[in-house]
Motif scaffolding. Structure first.
Motif, mmCIF file in Angstrom:
data_model
loop_
_atom_site.group_PDB
_atom_site.id
_atom_site.type_symbol
_atom_site.label_atom_id
_atom_site.label_comp_id
_atom_site.label_asym_id
_atom_site.label_seq_id
_atom_site.Cartn_x
_atom_site.Cartn_y
_atom_site.Cartn_z
ATOM 1 N N TYR A 1 -7.235 0.694 7.865
ATOM 2 C CA TYR A 1 -6.736 2.003 7.548
ATOM 3 C C TYR A 1 -7.582 3.000 7.887
ATOM 4 O O TYR A 1 -8.980 2.970 7.774
ATOM 5 C CB TYR A 1 -6.461 1.824 5.934
ATOM 6 C CG TYR A 1 -5.266 1.592 5.437
ATOM 7 C CD1 TYR A 1 -4.084 2.283 5.191
ATOM 8 C CD2 TYR A 1 -4.917 0.034 5.435
ATOM 9 C CE1 TYR A 1 -2.892 2.024 4.971
ATOM 10 C CE2 TYR A 1 -3.566 -0.358 4.895
ATOM 11 C CZ TYR A 1 -2.742 0.603 4.704
ATOM 12 O OH TYR A 1 -1.224 0.122 4.586
ATOM 13 N N ASN B 1 1.948 4.358 9.644
ATOM 14 C CA ASN B 1 1.867 2.870 9.197
ATOM 15 C C ASN B 1 1.289 2.555 8.027
ATOM 16 O O ASN B 1 -0.017 2.830 7.972
ATOM 17 C CB ASN B 1 1.238 1.920 10.710
ATOM 18 C CG ASN B 1 1.627 0.542 10.410
ATOM 19 O OD1 ASN B 1 2.807 0.276 9.788
ATOM 20 N ND2 ASN B 1 0.810 -0.274 11.004
ATOM 21 N N THR B 2 1.859 1.900 7.106
ATOM 22 C CA THR B 2 1.113 1.440 5.791
ATOM 23 C C THR B 2 1.177 0.142 5.501
ATOM 24 O O THR B 2 2.217 -0.366 4.471
ATOM 25 C CB THR B 2 1.601 2.456 4.768
ATOM 26 O OG1 THR B 2 2.861 2.298 4.679
ATOM 27 C CG2 THR B 2 0.953 3.750 4.881
ATOM 28 N N ILE C 1 0.027 4.715 -2.147
ATOM 29 C CA ILE C 1 -0.753 5.927 -1.698
ATOM 30 C C ILE C 1 0.395 6.817 -2.184
ATOM 31 O O ILE C 1 -0.196 8.201 -2.339
ATOM 32 C CB ILE C 1 -0.581 5.645 -0.190
ATOM 33 C CG1 ILE C 1 -1.560 5.096 0.359
ATOM 34 C CG2 ILE C 1 -0.506 6.936 0.330
ATOM 35 C CD1 ILE C 1 -1.710 4.629 1.939
ATOM 36 N N GLN C 2 1.757 6.947 -2.053
ATOM 37 C CA GLN C 2 2.540 7.875 -2.557
ATOM 38 C C GLN C 2 2.613 8.444 -3.903
ATOM 39 O O GLN C 2 2.556 9.554 -4.378
ATOM 40 C CB GLN C 2 4.198 7.357 -2.241
ATOM 41 C CG GLN C 2 4.741 7.129 -1.058
ATOM 42 C CD GLN C 2 4.891 8.253 -0.313
ATOM 43 O OE1 GLN C 2 4.807 9.393 -0.629
ATOM 44 N NE2 GLN C 2 5.267 8.347 1.150
ATOM 45 N N VAL D 1 0.716 -1.277 -0.142
ATOM 46 C CA VAL D 1 -0.159 -0.021 0.069
ATOM 47 C C VAL D 1 0.776 1.254 0.045
ATOM 48 O O VAL D 1 0.425 2.201 -0.406
ATOM 49 C CB VAL D 1 -0.706 -0.111 1.273
ATOM 50 C CG1 VAL D 1 -1.873 1.238 1.244
ATOM 51 C CG2 VAL D 1 -1.828 -1.404 1.234
ATOM 52 N N ALA D 2 2.190 1.192 0.610
ATOM 53 C CA ALA D 2 2.923 2.464 0.819
ATOM 54 C C ALA D 2 3.064 3.153 -0.502
ATOM 55 O O ALA D 2 3.053 4.355 -0.846
ATOM 56 C CB ALA D 2 4.289 2.289 1.607
ATOM 57 N N PHE E 1 -8.145 3.798 -2.673
ATOM 58 C CA PHE E 1 -7.395 4.680 -2.129
ATOM 59 C C PHE E 1 -7.231 5.808 -2.956
ATOM 60 O O PHE E 1 -7.373 7.072 -2.251
ATOM 61 C CB PHE E 1 -5.885 4.247 -1.778
ATOM 62 C CG PHE E 1 -5.730 3.365 -0.614
ATOM 63 C CD1 PHE E 1 -5.632 3.842 0.754
ATOM 64 C CD2 PHE E 1 -5.636 1.907 -0.736
ATOM 65 C CE1 PHE E 1 -5.695 2.827 1.635
ATOM 66 C CE2 PHE E 1 -5.490 0.995 0.413
ATOM 67 C CZ PHE E 1 -5.396 1.690 1.529
ATOM 68 N N ILE F 1 -2.771 9.633 7.123
ATOM 69 C CA ILE F 1 -2.880 8.185 6.658
ATOM 70 C C ILE F 1 -2.390 7.283 7.819
ATOM 71 O O ILE F 1 -1.149 7.496 7.920
ATOM 72 C CB ILE F 1 -2.243 8.110 5.262
ATOM 73 C CG1 ILE F 1 -3.260 9.057 4.367
ATOM 74 C CG2 ILE F 1 -2.817 6.641 4.910
ATOM 75 C CD1 ILE F 1 -2.388 9.218 3.237
ATOM 76 N N ASP F 2 -2.925 6.198 8.293
ATOM 77 C CA ASP F 2 -2.396 5.508 9.149
ATOM 78 C C ASP F 2 -3.113 4.157 9.191
ATOM 79 O O ASP F 2 -4.527 4.263 8.573
ATOM 80 C CB ASP F 2 -2.438 6.070 10.692
ATOM 81 C CG ASP F 2 -1.424 5.506 11.167
ATOM 82 O OD1 ASP F 2 -0.781 4.462 11.059
ATOM 83 O OD2 ASP F 2 -1.559 6.036 12.857
ATOM 84 N N ALA F 3 -2.501 3.048 9.650
ATOM 85 C CA ALA F 3 -3.104 1.611 9.756
ATOM 86 C C ALA F 3 -2.977 1.045 11.183
ATOM 87 O O ALA F 3 -2.005 1.453 11.855
ATOM 88 C CB ALA F 3 -2.706 1.114 8.616
ATOM 89 N N ILE G 1 1.702 10.649 6.666
ATOM 90 C CA ILE G 1 1.510 9.184 6.293
ATOM 91 C C ILE G 1 2.261 8.483 7.605
ATOM 92 O O ILE G 1 3.377 8.600 8.038
ATOM 93 C CB ILE G 1 2.398 8.773 5.028
ATOM 94 C CG1 ILE G 1 1.899 9.623 4.032
ATOM 95 C CG2 ILE G 1 2.295 7.189 4.862
ATOM 96 C CD1 ILE G 1 2.297 9.279 2.790
#
Length: 740
Positions: free
Chosen positions: A670, A623-624, A601-602, A597-598, A638, A659-661, A621
């Motif tokens: 998430y 935890n991903t 998202i970027q 996911v990281a 996303f 954004i975090d998880a 941002i």
């Protein structure tokens, strides 16, 4: 004094354009070229020798009559400085003098004009408010208990400004007010606990208290000074005094104060979540004048107290939030573990009643009615359900005065004056009802709260402020304690969890027969076909419109119309594409793989910053962790959530997203949070419905399909999605992905 009017006069009176000012100072209004368009009649009382015809002259013509130490053209320089800074906070107040006496010049904006207000720089305060402010605030905040905090504030404010009576006045949900703290001279009757009708401080007055955080009425017995202007200006645009310090007071309010025996008043606004929470209301029984600088220092007291109130309230809300979150989480786990959803919701330790502070709850599910706690009888509940079927159209409904909206409920108001309804399935008549008991309140009004009316000589009705403020008791029945925001959010979240549990158990307890399955597939195919076939005629319309635009002989108005046609065709195409996408998801086979996911998202953030021209966007941002799912579908999830977070935060000026998880035992949750426009709590249950757009974003581009697509993708992954939001405070979307 009385005003000819109907009974809604107080709410309709245009108090921001009274056409006059209080007489302790004078006013000039100039345009961008420093030409005088308005001035108060009393200007010559302060500046003798002025030319008689000031209107239309440059403001520089009055400078020789002002402070002897000011440089030439100093007013124009002040205006230029304020315009360049887009604020006059740095210059207000400007120290000058008139006839050798110190004066303050305060500059504010009124539409295209600038208000120049001159008032004495001499206060009748016995203490230096600026020096006292630090100690005052320290003693105010000495106690963490809210009641003591307010009591300390009233005492400290009275101590430093010396008014005869200082009250903390709080507005209720229906806008009436109550004195919840008071510090007064010993010889005065106490007003603590007295209530005042909403019409005493009508809606437009409350709005002005938000625009100006302090308000001084120096002497109710002096005559106001009229504002004069050229006929053209006075006819076309009455001078807006919203931000004026000297704005005259409504004659109704002046009479109201006189009837109370009050000669002077001063108020400091208390703001909570950008809304007017209440006032620090100060009364004096002889005239009092507090200069601008002292008022500005007093404003700081209000701001500090407002922040303290917000902190205390947020702290209390957080306790409720954590409590209800734990309850709903437990109910969710119980529903997934238990073979029966109904049994899971009515367990004695934790059940649906605990999702709110209700005294009782009723679950109507699978043709069964189950009561928990204190509820109406089964016959009364069936009668209530019949009323709900006809009158409740939204997924979540609540009231704290049920007997007033459903007369039959008066018979059981002691147990159910408050009602909250969560609709699980209107078609199957499945609901959860929560009940709050009647809360009988004895309200002591400051006089009869009904607005007195007098008959004028011409027979018309006139409002006259009440003369008596003796306590007037009223008993209020048929109402419960109100449903608080955290209870409403808790029930909205519970709806998501129940729906998710039902969907998870659908294969075992709600098997769809082949006919229903076939009908669904046919409807899905029909939707896809219709949407697809619509694109051909739209392409033709767009082509013809573009051909016509290229015709050189067209008038500009016709070109504009054709351009609008083009734009609408593009909009329609966008909606069709999204409907096609929504339909396509139902037919796709899911092939889950490990999705990082990281990086996803970027990449989305990079593209969305560019697409929305949001270089100033702040992204946090955390935890991903990787998840299991279809990479294309997860990317859509996303992309939609991040796009919405950015799009609805940009209008706030300083967009920021988080954004975090959290990696739980059996799922990864998430969180995507923004500081955007937020969602009305009443509309939270509608967020994920197809073509639903919230009332406060109608002017922002969108189709109302994106979140419906997201929800369908998440459900296809056996996950769940829900939202928590506060209007004007931003939104937080939670997406739970099942671990495979």
């Amino acid at each position: 004094m009385t005003l000819t009017t109907d009974l809604s006069n107080c709410d309709n009176e245009p108090i921001h354009i009274p056409g006059q000012i209080q007489s302790q100072g004078f006013l000039i209004a100039v345009d961008a070229n420093c030409i005088i368009k308005y001035h108060s009649e009393n200007i010559t009382d302060f500046l003798p020798g002025l030319p008689a015809d000031l209107l239309g002259r440059s403001v520089t013509d009055i400078e020789p009559f002002l402070g002897t130490n000011e440089p030439p053209d100093f007013i124009n320089q002040l205006l230029s400085f304020g315009r360049s800074n887009k604020s006059f906070d740095q210059t207000n107040p400007f120290n000058t003098d008139i006839q050798g006496k110190p004066y303050f010049l305060i500059i504010n904006i009124s539409g295209p004009l600038f208000l120049l207000e001159f008032e004495p720089a001499v206060s009748d305060l016995k203490t230096d408010l600026q020096r006292q402010i630090g100690r005052t605030i320290s003693e105010m905040l000495a106690d963490k208990d809210l009641a003591n905090l307010l009591k300390n504030t009233a005492a400290q404010v009275k101590n430093i400004i010396g008014y005869d009576r200082v009250m903390i006045y709080r507005f209720a949900e229906d806008d009436h007010g109550e004195v919840i703290s008071e510090s007064k001279n010993d010889d005065l009757e106490p007003w603590l606990g007295l209530h005042y009708p909403a019409s005493d401080i009508p809606k437009q007055a409350r709005e002005l208290y938000k625009a100006n955080l302090t308000r001084l009425i120096a002497d109710v017995n002096t005559s106001n000074s009229k504002i004069v202007s050229t006929k053209q200006w006075s006819d076309d645009s009455p001078l807006d005094l919203t931000h004026s310090q000297l704005r005259a007071v409504s004659p109704i309010h002046i009479q109201y104060l006189k009837n109370m025996g009050v000669a002077s008043s001063f108020s400091i606004s208390l703001i909570y979540k950008k809304e007017l929470w209440g006032l620090i209301a100060c009364h004096n029984y002889s005239p009092r004048f507090i200069d601008y600088r002292a008022r500005d220092s007093a404003k700081l007291i209000g701001q500090i107290l407002s922040s303290a109130l917000e902190f205390r309230q947020d702290e209390a809300n957080q306790i409720f939030k954590e409590k209800f979150k734990t309850i709903v989480d437990t109910l969710s786990k119980n529903m997934l573990k238990n073979n029966s959803i109904e049994d899971a919701l009515i367990l004695p330790e934790v059940n649906v009643m605990h999702a709110t502070n209700a005294g009782g709850a009723t679950l109507i599910f699978e043709n069964s009615i189950t009561n928990i706690g204190t509820t109406p009888s089964e016959v009364q509940i069936k009668q209530l359900i019949d009323w709900v079927k006809i009158n409740v159209n939204e997924p979540l409904f609540y009231t704290n005065e049920l007997p007033y909206v459903f007369a039959e409920a008066d018979a059981y108001k002691k147990v159910a004056s408050g009602l909250m309804v969560l609709t699980l399935s209107a078609e199957l008549s499945e609901y959860i009802l929560w009940f709050k008991p009647e809360h009988i309140a004895s309200i002591n009004w400051a006089g009869n709260p009904d607005k007195p009316v007098e008959i004028a000589t011409d027979g018309s009705m006139q409002i006259s402020p009440r003369h008596s403020f003796d306590a007037w008791a009223q008993e209020v029945s048929g109402k419960s304690e109100p449903w608080v925001d955290e209870e409403i959010k808790s029930v909205a979240r519970l709806r998501t969890e129940v729906t998710y549990a039902i969907n998870q158990k659908a294969g075992a307890i709600r098997m769809l027969n082949e006919r229903l399955k076939q009908a669904y597939e046919e409807l899905d195919t029909f939707s896809y076909t219709i949407s697809h076939d619509l694109k051909n005629p739209l392409s033709t319309i767009k082509g013809y419109a573009q051909m016509l635009i290229k015709t050189s002989t067209l008038e500009s108005k016709t070109r504009d119309v054709l351009s609008k046609i083009n734009s609408k065709v593009d909009k329609m195409n966008e909606m069709i594409n999204e409907v096609l996408e929504y339909s396509r998801i139902g037919r796709l086979d899911l092939k889950p793989v490990n999705v990082e996911v990281a990086a996803m998202i970027q990449e989305h953030i990079k593209d969305l910053k560019l697409g929305y021209n949001a270089a100033h966007l702040k992204v946090n941002i955390g935890n991903t962790p990787a998840i299991q799912g279809d990479p294309t579908m997860i990317s859509q999830v996303f992309a939609n959530l991040l796009s919405n977070a950015i799009k609805y935060s940009i209008p706030r000026g300083a967009p920021e997203i988080f954004i975090d998880a959290e990696d739980n035992e059996d799922e990864i949750v998430y969180t995507i949070r923004d500081n955007g426009v937020g969602i009305d709590i009443k509309q939270l249950p509608l967020v994920f419905e197809l073509f639903k757009r919230m009332d406060n974003v109608q002017n922002i581009e969108g189709t109302g399909v994106g979140l419906a697509i997201v929800k369908r993708i998440i459900e296809k992954h056996n996950g769940k999605i829900w939202v928590d939001s506060q209007l004007g405070e931003g939104s937080t979307f939670y997406v739970a992905f099942k671990k495979i």
